[in-house]
Design an enzyme around this catalytic site. Structure first.
Site, PDB file in Angstrom:
ATOM      1  CB  CYS A 120      -0.930   0.008   1.217  1.00  0.00           C
ATOM      2  SG  CYS A 120      -0.081  -0.178   2.814  1.00  0.00           S
TER       3      CYS A 120
ATOM      4  CG  HIS B  83      12.244  -4.545   2.317  1.00  0.00           C
ATOM      5  ND1 HIS B  83      11.354  -4.322   3.357  1.00  0.00           N
ATOM      6  CD2 HIS B  83      11.474  -4.727   1.209  1.00  0.00           C
ATOM      7  CE1 HIS B  83      10.118  -4.356   2.892  1.00  0.00           C
ATOM      8  NE2 HIS B  83      10.163  -4.602   1.610  1.00  0.00           N
TER       9      HIS B  83
END
Length: 428
Positions: free
Chosen positions: A144, A211
């Site tokens: 999101c 990440h």
């Protein structure tokens, strides 16, 4: 009426604030301890509430009942507390909220990152946690991003399945009611798949692998002082080397699993999978090419358009972009993620050369020292959630104190907590 406290103010908290406040059966308070953020958010939210552009259907609007900046202003008798904020802030929020929480509350994080249970026990106390419900999601339910601060947020992709751990309060069985409540918060999807213990969630911390490793793979042969004309794509910009590195680090995590199961045959780690399987379970048909991790990263529609975290710089009157190594991909997913897994590997005697490559590069970019001469003994270890930061030196004590094994006496927990409290260095 269920009293819900949402902690945070970023992308995920915008989605939760919209989803949860939309419901008639919940009283929602949003707490941000970040200076000025609560006022900024309160002023920005329109009367109709935050609009969430939902990938699964109609847009949702919801407005929290209160947006506050002080822990002392939280409602009494809270039912559930949700941390939707960077894990390096969890300790600050736990300490601030401790005087205002009552045992029996349900408290947890989306995502939990590594060692959330260690952090909660350390700050709230073993007895408080034994008589409350702790939970953690292994990742966020959605990809999101905020479109207009305080007004509009977009869910780019809702995951199909997310694993959740609920550590029920003392004297109860696995509390399915908590999972039901969490479903009411996040929506009908993703499916929340219960796992057996916090250790499984810590080791299946996808952000801690994703990440830092994707960042390392992208920048490893680049001069990070040379600016880009445009922010590069994060997932869609990954190369084959990065896909292979992700696979090798995941292999190291699975070796930890193998060693733990060999030593503790009754341990439940069934939810710990290779990252390639996690991708398929989480995104399914949203992935265009499932032939390798490399192709899955570059063809997952949930990752479309997501960029490397950057900071703007001016070069000859033009806006350029440099890597932002102060973003949560480094400040959160390393000390609260990959370093935690590395600490468990050390206790288990598992070698992690590929994990070490990523940690060493990332800590250099951060200007931190966690891993030194192959050991977790750097000066910044106290700011992580590695087991060693909480005084754990052997695998058996770590497993028993944190209730990863069945039938462990309370005395074992109390002895470790009290002995560590005597020698702990106060956090800076």
């Amino acid at each position: 009426m269920m009293k819900v406290l949402l902690c945070g103010g970023g992308n995920a908290c915008h989605v939760l604030a919209s989803y949860v406040s939309h419901r008639d059966d919940m009283h929602v308070t949003l707490l941000s301890l970040f200076p000025g953020e609560a006022d900024k958010l309160r002023d920005a939210i329109p009367e109709e509430g935050i609009c969430c552009v939902n990938d699964l259907g109609e847009d949702i609007y919801g407005k929290p009942d209160a947006v506050i900046s002080k822990a002392e202003d939280v409602p009494k008798d809270l039912d559930i507390v949700v941390f939707a904020l960077p894990s390096f802030t969890h300790e600050m929020y736990l300490k601030a909220l401790k005087p205002y929480l009552k045992a029996g509350v349900t408290i947890g994080a989306m995502p939990g990152e590594g060692g959330f249970d260690l952090c909660a026990i350390h700050n709230l106390g073993s007895e408080f946690c034994r008589h409350s419900n702790l939970f953690a999601l292994e990742t966020l339910p959605w990809a999101c991003r905020i479109l207009d601060y305080g007004k509009k947020v977009e869910v780019l992709g809702t995951k199909k399945e997310v694993e959740v751990i609920v550590s029920p309060k003392h004297g109860t069985t696995k509390d399915e009611v908590v999972t039901d409540v969490l479903h009411r918060l996040v929506g009908r999807l993703p499916e929340l798949d219960p796992v057996d213990n916090f250790l499984a969630v810590t080791l299946m911390n996808i952000n801690s692998v994703w990440h830092p490793t994707i960042s390392y793979g992208f920048y490893r042969n680049r001069d990070v002082t040379v600016p880009f004309d445009e922010p590069p794509l994060f997932y869609y910009g990954a190369d084959e080397y990065t896909g292979e590195k992700l696979s090798k680090i995941s292999d190291e995590v699975l070796e930890i699993k193998r060693v733990l199961l060999e030593k503790y045959p009754s341990l439940h780690l069934d939810s710990l999978h290779h990252v390639s399987e996690w991708m398929l379970r989480s995104y399914g048909d949203d992935i265009g090419d499932k032939s390798s991790i490399y192709t899955m990263l570059r063809t997952n529609k949930g990752y479309r358009g997501l960029q490397h975290p950057m900071r703007e710089v001016q070069v000859d009157g033009q806006t350029k972009y440099l890597p932002n190594f102060r973003y949560r991909y480094f400040t959160e997913d390393l000390p609260m993620g990959l370093v935690v897994t590395r600490g468990i590997a050390a206790l288990a005697g598992v070698k992690t050369p590929h994990m070490d490559d990523v940690i060493l590069w990332c800590q250099e970019m951060l200007g931190k020292k966690y891993l030194v001469d192959g050991e977790l003994k750097g000066k910044d270890l106290e700011h992580t959630r590695a087991p060693q930061r909480y005084g754990f030196k052997d695998l058996d004590t770590f497993m028993k104190v944190n209730h990863y094994l069945d039938d462990v006496s309370t005395k074992v927990v109390e002895n470790h907590v009290s002995s560590f409290a005597k020698v702990e260095t106060p956090a800076q």
